[in-house]
Design a protein around this motif. Sequence first.
Motif, PDB file in Angstrom:
ATOM      1  N   ARG A  56       0.855  -1.198   0.000  1.00  0.00           N
ATOM      2  CA  ARG A  56       0.000   0.000   0.000  1.00  0.00           C
ATOM      3  C   ARG A  56       0.886   1.241   0.000  1.00  0.00           C
ATOM      4  O   ARG A  56       1.750   1.389   0.848  1.00  0.00           O
ATOM      5  CB  ARG A  56      -0.914   0.012   1.222  1.00  0.00           C
ATOM      6  CG  ARG A  56      -1.963  -1.098   1.160  1.00  0.00           C
ATOM      7  CD  ARG A  56      -2.777  -1.168   2.412  1.00  0.00           C
ATOM      8  NE  ARG A  56      -1.937  -1.815   3.438  1.00  0.00           N
ATOM      9  CZ  ARG A  56      -2.202  -1.798   4.722  1.00  0.00           C
ATOM     10  NH1 ARG A  56      -3.252  -1.170   5.191  1.00  0.00           N
ATOM     11  NH2 ARG A  56      -1.406  -2.419   5.573  1.00  0.00           N
ATOM     12  N   ILE A  58       0.945   5.168   0.510  1.00  0.00           N
ATOM     13  CA  ILE A  58       0.191   6.230   1.163  1.00  0.00           C
ATOM     14  C   ILE A  58       0.891   7.552   0.863  1.00  0.00           C
ATOM     15  O   ILE A  58       2.094   7.696   1.125  1.00  0.00           O
ATOM     16  CB  ILE A  58       0.134   6.015   2.705  1.00  0.00           C
ATOM     17  CG1 ILE A  58      -0.262   4.585   3.057  1.00  0.00           C
ATOM     18  CG2 ILE A  58      -0.770   7.050   3.363  1.00  0.00           C
ATOM     19  CD1 ILE A  58      -1.627   4.142   2.604  1.00  0.00           C
ATOM     20  N   GLU A  63      -3.522   9.753   2.162  1.00  0.00           N
ATOM     21  CA  GLU A  63      -4.449   9.087   1.246  1.00  0.00           C
ATOM     22  C   GLU A  63      -3.764   7.879   0.606  1.00  0.00           C
ATOM     23  O   GLU A  63      -2.608   7.958   0.199  1.00  0.00           O
ATOM     24  CB  GLU A  63      -4.882  10.044   0.134  1.00  0.00           C
ATOM     25  CG  GLU A  63      -5.594  11.266   0.638  1.00  0.00           C
ATOM     26  CD  GLU A  63      -5.731  12.326  -0.440  1.00  0.00           C
ATOM     27  OE1 GLU A  63      -6.724  13.072  -0.368  1.00  0.00           O
ATOM     28  OE2 GLU A  63      -4.865  12.424  -1.330  1.00  0.00           O
ATOM     29  N   GLN A  64      -4.487   6.779   0.539  1.00  0.00           N
ATOM     30  CA  GLN A  64      -3.962   5.582  -0.124  1.00  0.00           C
ATOM     31  C   GLN A  64      -4.089   5.774  -1.628  1.00  0.00           C
ATOM     32  O   GLN A  64      -5.182   6.011  -2.136  1.00  0.00           O
ATOM     33  CB  GLN A  64      -4.751   4.357   0.324  1.00  0.00           C
ATOM     34  CG  GLN A  64      -4.265   3.071  -0.281  1.00  0.00           C
ATOM     35  CD  GLN A  64      -4.929   1.875   0.344  1.00  0.00           C
ATOM     36  OE1 GLN A  64      -4.597   1.491   1.436  1.00  0.00           O
ATOM     37  NE2 GLN A  64      -5.892   1.322  -0.363  1.00  0.00           N
TER      38      GLN A  64
END
Length: 117
Positions: A56, A58, A63-64
């Motif tokens: 992931r 970020i 915010e991803q």
Amino acid sequence: MHHEFTVPDNHEILDTLGEWPETDEDGSARLLKLSGGEDGHVLLSYDSLSQSVRVRWINPVGEQILDLFREGATKMSVTATANSTSVALEFRLGEHSGEINIQISPRLAITDRILFV
């Protein structure tokens, strides 16, 4: 066909990336928070037993912007040179093989490739 998921030991990860893998709540997966400076950070979780990986990205405001999940992981390697730091993840699942490369420095960049074999 079953392939083993080999990962560097925690000390090699610490020596190469400067981060110690944390244990998740279940106790089976490991989590690394890899800082990409002004580009944000990457959360990399990997589980040797289930042969799964989640990446992931970020951004700096939290915010991803990218979320990848793969099963069939076979190898994780970490590399640091004078010019860059990166993590490479290899996969094999059925007729497909692939690789995710996470460049941490000098700039955060992620590439993902899946091919028929």
